[in-house]
Scaffold this motif. Structure first.
Motif, PDB file in Angstrom:
ATOM      1  N   LEU A   1       0.930  -1.354   0.416  1.00  0.00           N
ATOM      2  CA  LEU A   1       0.167   0.075  -0.223  1.00  0.00           C
ATOM      3  C   LEU A   1       0.844   1.162   0.390  1.00  0.00           C
ATOM      4  O   LEU A   1       0.509   2.304   0.164  1.00  0.00           O
ATOM      5  CB  LEU A   1      -1.350   0.058   1.344  1.00  0.00           C
ATOM      6  N   GLY A   2       2.092   1.256  -0.077  1.00  0.00           N
ATOM      7  CA  GLY A   2       2.893   2.468  -0.277  1.00  0.00           C
ATOM      8  C   GLY A   2       3.310   2.680   1.669  1.00  0.00           C
ATOM      9  O   GLY A   2       3.663   4.227   0.939  1.00  0.00           O
ATOM     10  N   VAL A   3       2.940   1.935   2.446  1.00  0.00           N
ATOM     11  CA  VAL A   3       3.138   2.270   3.872  1.00  0.00           C
ATOM     12  C   VAL A   3       4.520   1.577   4.339  1.00  0.00           C
ATOM     13  O   VAL A   3       4.713   0.552   4.467  1.00  0.00           O
ATOM     14  CB  VAL A   3       2.115   2.127   4.438  1.00  0.00           C
ATOM     15  N   PRO A   4       5.523   2.176   4.735  1.00  0.00           N
ATOM     16  CA  PRO A   4       6.732   1.536   5.027  1.00  0.00           C
ATOM     17  C   PRO A   4       6.676   1.156   6.801  1.00  0.00           C
ATOM     18  O   PRO A   4       5.692   1.743   7.096  1.00  0.00           O
ATOM     19  CB  PRO A   4       7.795   3.026   4.899  1.00  0.00           C
ATOM     20  N   ARG A   5       7.630   0.255   6.976  1.00  0.00           N
ATOM     21  CA  ARG A   5       6.983  -0.685   7.964  1.00  0.00           C
ATOM     22  C   ARG A   5       7.830   1.003   9.577  1.00  0.00           C
ATOM     23  O   ARG A   5       6.970   0.695  10.075  1.00  0.00           O
ATOM     24  CB  ARG A   5       8.261  -1.882   8.121  1.00  0.00           C
TER      25      ARG A   5
ATOM     26  N   LEU B   1      16.337   1.766 -14.319  1.00  0.00           N
ATOM     27  CA  LEU B   1      15.424   1.038 -13.664  1.00  0.00           C
ATOM     28  C   LEU B   1      13.510   1.295 -13.205  1.00  0.00           C
ATOM     29  O   LEU B   1      14.122   2.063 -12.760  1.00  0.00           O
ATOM     30  CB  LEU B   1      15.377  -0.304 -12.609  1.00  0.00           C
ATOM     31  N   PRO B   2      13.119   0.678 -13.945  1.00  0.00           N
ATOM     32  CA  PRO B   2      11.127   1.260 -13.160  1.00  0.00           C
ATOM     33  C   PRO B   2      11.508   0.747 -12.073  1.00  0.00           C
ATOM     34  O   PRO B   2      12.086  -0.318 -11.058  1.00  0.00           O
ATOM     35  CB  PRO B   2      10.499  -0.114 -13.979  1.00  0.00           C
ATOM     36  N   SER B   3      10.911   1.776 -11.260  1.00  0.00           N
ATOM     37  CA  SER B   3      11.183   1.488  -9.340  1.00  0.00           C
ATOM     38  C   SER B   3      10.562  -0.073  -8.997  1.00  0.00           C
ATOM     39  O   SER B   3       9.809  -0.225  -9.958  1.00  0.00           O
ATOM     40  CB  SER B   3       9.897   2.630  -9.509  1.00  0.00           C
ATOM     41  N   GLU B   4      10.657  -0.014  -8.288  1.00  0.00           N
ATOM     42  CA  GLU B   4      10.695  -1.537  -7.739  1.00  0.00           C
ATOM     43  C   GLU B   4      10.416  -1.640  -6.178  1.00  0.00           C
ATOM     44  O   GLU B   4      11.217  -0.814  -5.156  1.00  0.00           O
ATOM     45  CB  GLU B   4      11.728  -2.833  -8.634  1.00  0.00           C
ATOM     46  N   GLY B   5      10.362  -3.048  -5.302  1.00  0.00           N
ATOM     47  CA  GLY B   5      10.157  -2.746  -4.073  1.00  0.00           C
ATOM     48  C   GLY B   5      11.539  -2.777  -3.329  1.00  0.00           C
ATOM     49  O   GLY B   5      12.597  -3.099  -3.942  1.00  0.00           O
ATOM     50  N   LEU B   6      11.114  -2.202  -2.473  1.00  0.00           N
ATOM     51  CA  LEU B   6      12.460  -2.267  -1.382  1.00  0.00           C
ATOM     52  C   LEU B   6      12.600  -2.808   0.003  1.00  0.00           C
ATOM     53  O   LEU B   6      11.244  -2.500   0.699  1.00  0.00           O
ATOM     54  CB  LEU B   6      13.131  -0.820  -1.218  1.00  0.00           C
ATOM     55  N   VAL B   7      13.739  -3.403   0.401  1.00  0.00           N
ATOM     56  CA  VAL B   7      13.578  -4.151   1.973  1.00  0.00           C
ATOM     57  C   VAL B   7      14.204  -3.566   2.518  1.00  0.00           C
ATOM     58  O   VAL B   7      15.301  -2.324   2.595  1.00  0.00           O
ATOM     59  CB  VAL B   7      13.377  -5.474   1.371  1.00  0.00           C
ATOM     60  N   LEU B   8      13.793  -3.635   3.969  1.00  0.00           N
ATOM     61  CA  LEU B   8      15.267  -2.932   5.358  1.00  0.00           C
ATOM     62  C   LEU B   8      16.535  -3.830   5.085  1.00  0.00           C
ATOM     63  O   LEU B   8      16.495  -5.284   4.520  1.00  0.00           O
ATOM     64  CB  LEU B   8      14.692  -3.736   6.019  1.00  0.00           C
ATOM     65  N   GLY B   9      17.022  -3.162   4.834  1.00  0.00           N
ATOM     66  CA  GLY B   9      18.339  -3.196   4.247  1.00  0.00           C
ATOM     67  C   GLY B   9      19.664  -3.844   2.980  1.00  0.00           C
ATOM     68  O   GLY B   9      20.677  -3.826   2.942  1.00  0.00           O
ATOM     69  N   ALA B  10      18.429  -3.232   2.249  1.00  0.00           N
ATOM     70  CA  ALA B  10      19.205  -3.542   0.573  1.00  0.00           C
ATOM     71  C   ALA B  10      19.948  -2.316   0.806  1.00  0.00           C
ATOM     72  O   ALA B  10      19.691  -0.978   1.042  1.00  0.00           O
ATOM     73  CB  ALA B  10      17.172  -3.021  -0.230  1.00  0.00           C
TER      74      ALA B  10
ATOM     75  N   ASP C   1      12.760   3.613   7.754  1.00  0.00           N
ATOM     76  CA  ASP C   1      11.924   4.641   6.950  1.00  0.00           C
ATOM     77  C   ASP C   1      11.792   4.514   5.820  1.00  0.00           C
ATOM     78  O   ASP C   1      12.044   4.937   5.770  1.00  0.00           O
ATOM     79  CB  ASP C   1      11.650   5.773   7.875  1.00  0.00           C
ATOM     80  N   HIS C   2      12.659   3.570   5.467  1.00  0.00           N
ATOM     81  CA  HIS C   2      12.643   3.559   3.428  1.00  0.00           C
ATOM     82  C   HIS C   2      11.464   3.816   2.943  1.00  0.00           C
ATOM     83  O   HIS C   2      10.712   3.373   3.259  1.00  0.00           O
ATOM     84  CB  HIS C   2      13.404   2.291   3.748  1.00  0.00           C
ATOM     85  N   PRO C   3      11.378   4.655   1.890  1.00  0.00           N
ATOM     86  CA  PRO C   3      10.504   4.099   1.232  1.00  0.00           C
ATOM     87  C   PRO C   3      10.280   2.218   0.432  1.00  0.00           C
ATOM     88  O   PRO C   3      11.371   1.650   0.625  1.00  0.00           O
ATOM     89  CB  PRO C   3      11.523   4.469  -0.001  1.00  0.00           C
ATOM     90  N   THR C   4       9.098   2.833  -0.056  1.00  0.00           N
ATOM     91  CA  THR C   4       8.606   1.242  -0.210  1.00  0.00           C
ATOM     92  C   THR C   4       9.243   1.066  -1.958  1.00  0.00           C
ATOM     93  O   THR C   4       9.438  -0.157  -1.807  1.00  0.00           O
ATOM     94  CB  THR C   4       7.111   0.889  -0.400  1.00  0.00           C
ATOM     95  N   THR C   5       9.182   1.878  -2.755  1.00  0.00           N
ATOM     96  CA  THR C   5      10.132   1.580  -4.171  1.00  0.00           C
ATOM     97  C   THR C   5      11.491   1.970  -4.016  1.00  0.00           C
ATOM     98  O   THR C   5      11.184   3.711  -3.847  1.00  0.00           O
ATOM     99  CB  THR C   5       9.172   1.388  -5.086  1.00  0.00           C
ATOM    100  N   GLY C   6      11.647   1.656  -5.017  1.00  0.00           N
ATOM    101  CA  GLY C   6      12.406   3.191  -5.921  1.00  0.00           C
ATOM    102  C   GLY C   6      12.923   2.081  -7.033  1.00  0.00           C
ATOM    103  O   GLY C   6      13.343   1.128  -7.720  1.00  0.00           O
TER     104      GLY C   6
END
Length: 290
Positions: free
Chosen positions: A25-29, A224-233, A248-253
């Protein structure tokens, strides 16, 4: 029962264990950067692991207890005083009604965590009381004069006779899993990441730890097109300097991610001041698979 903030310090926020499961939903953890330190503080204060506490960057907090309460302080060791008497980190602390709690500046590391029996009971947003500095969800950062409500006590604090706080390491060795876009980089870039040393940049916050050191060269042009990001990426922007994403990282990049720091090593970055030396190594499982 409440905690009156006399002086908030450099940067103090309310944090629990965040908002997992909402990235689609675009909400960071979000949540505590040093989640292990918050869990320890909650255990010492008699709370469940996910209760909300205070994340205090570089100390400097002064607060008053409106009623008698039990609290605990963990994270990087910092001077503590309760009613002008020195107190120990990593232990349950009985605070009389009206007493002032002072948390000084730590000699090393960045973040101190304070948990109070009953938890900080600000209204939750999407199931969490965490302040998200990227999206603006949750409560505002704590300011001088704020009065923070404290919930009812969940359980008595445990009997503890060993302090849990340890000074942060002067240098970090972080395990990194390759991918998902390691094929966007040259073989030399991966060897550089694993063989060269990096340092934490002053441009570091709750969103990510920027590093300075040898640039990582790409094998492909374009973006790249924006794609999902995870903690520690570990994202690598156009300048080749790696950036490790934190709570507080963004959910995509759109910049390629050369690897991901092992989740069990991410907490240590919460205490890494600018200038801290960083080295990367592959986990044994990843080395055996390549």
């Amino acid at each position: 029962m409440s905690l009156e903030i006399i002086r908030a310090g450099v940067r103090t926020t309310v944090q629990d264990l965040g908002r997992p499961g909402l990235a689609h939903l675009g909400v960071p953890r979000s949540g505590a950067l040093d989640a292990g330190a918050l869990r320890a503080a909650n255990r010492l204060a008699g709370n469940p692991p996910g209760a909300a506490g205070l994340e205090i960057t570089l100390g400097g907090l002064r607060a008053r207890a409106t009623r008698a309460m039990t609290l605990a302080v963990t994270g990087t060791p910092a001077p503590i005083a309760v009613g002008r008497r020195p107190a120990d980190p990593g232990l349950p602390l009985a605070v009389p009604a009206g007493a002032v709690i002072d948390i000084g500046r730590p000699a090393a590391g960045l973040r101190v965590y304070l948990a109070v029996n009953g938890g900080i009971a600000v209204p939750p947003v999407l199931g969490s009381r965490s302040t998200d500095t990227l999206s603006g969800l949750g409560p505002e950062p704590v300011r001088d004069g704020d009065v923070l409500p404290v919930g009812p006590a969940a359980a008595p604090p445990p009997g503890v006779d060993v302090a849990l706080c340890r000074p942060p390491a002067a240098a970090l060795r972080l395990r990194v899993w390759p991918g998902p876009r390691d094929d966007w980089f040259t073989a030399d870039a991966w060897r550089t990441l694993l063989g060269a040393g990096y340092r934490v940049s002053p441009q570091t916050d709750r969103i990510g730890a920027r590093l300075t050191g040898p640039a990582l060269t790409r094998a492909r042009d374009g973006e790249l097109p924006s794609e999902g990001l995870v903690l520690g990426a570990i994202q690598v922007p156009a300048d080749g300097q790696p950036l490790i994403f934190l709570a507080d990282h963004p959910t995509t990049g759109g910049y390629p991610v050369i690897g991901v720091v092992d989740p069990s090593d991410v907490d240590a970055l919460a205490q890494a001041r600018p200038g801290t030396a960083i080295r990367f190594t592959r986990p044994r499982e990843a080395a055996a698979a390549r």
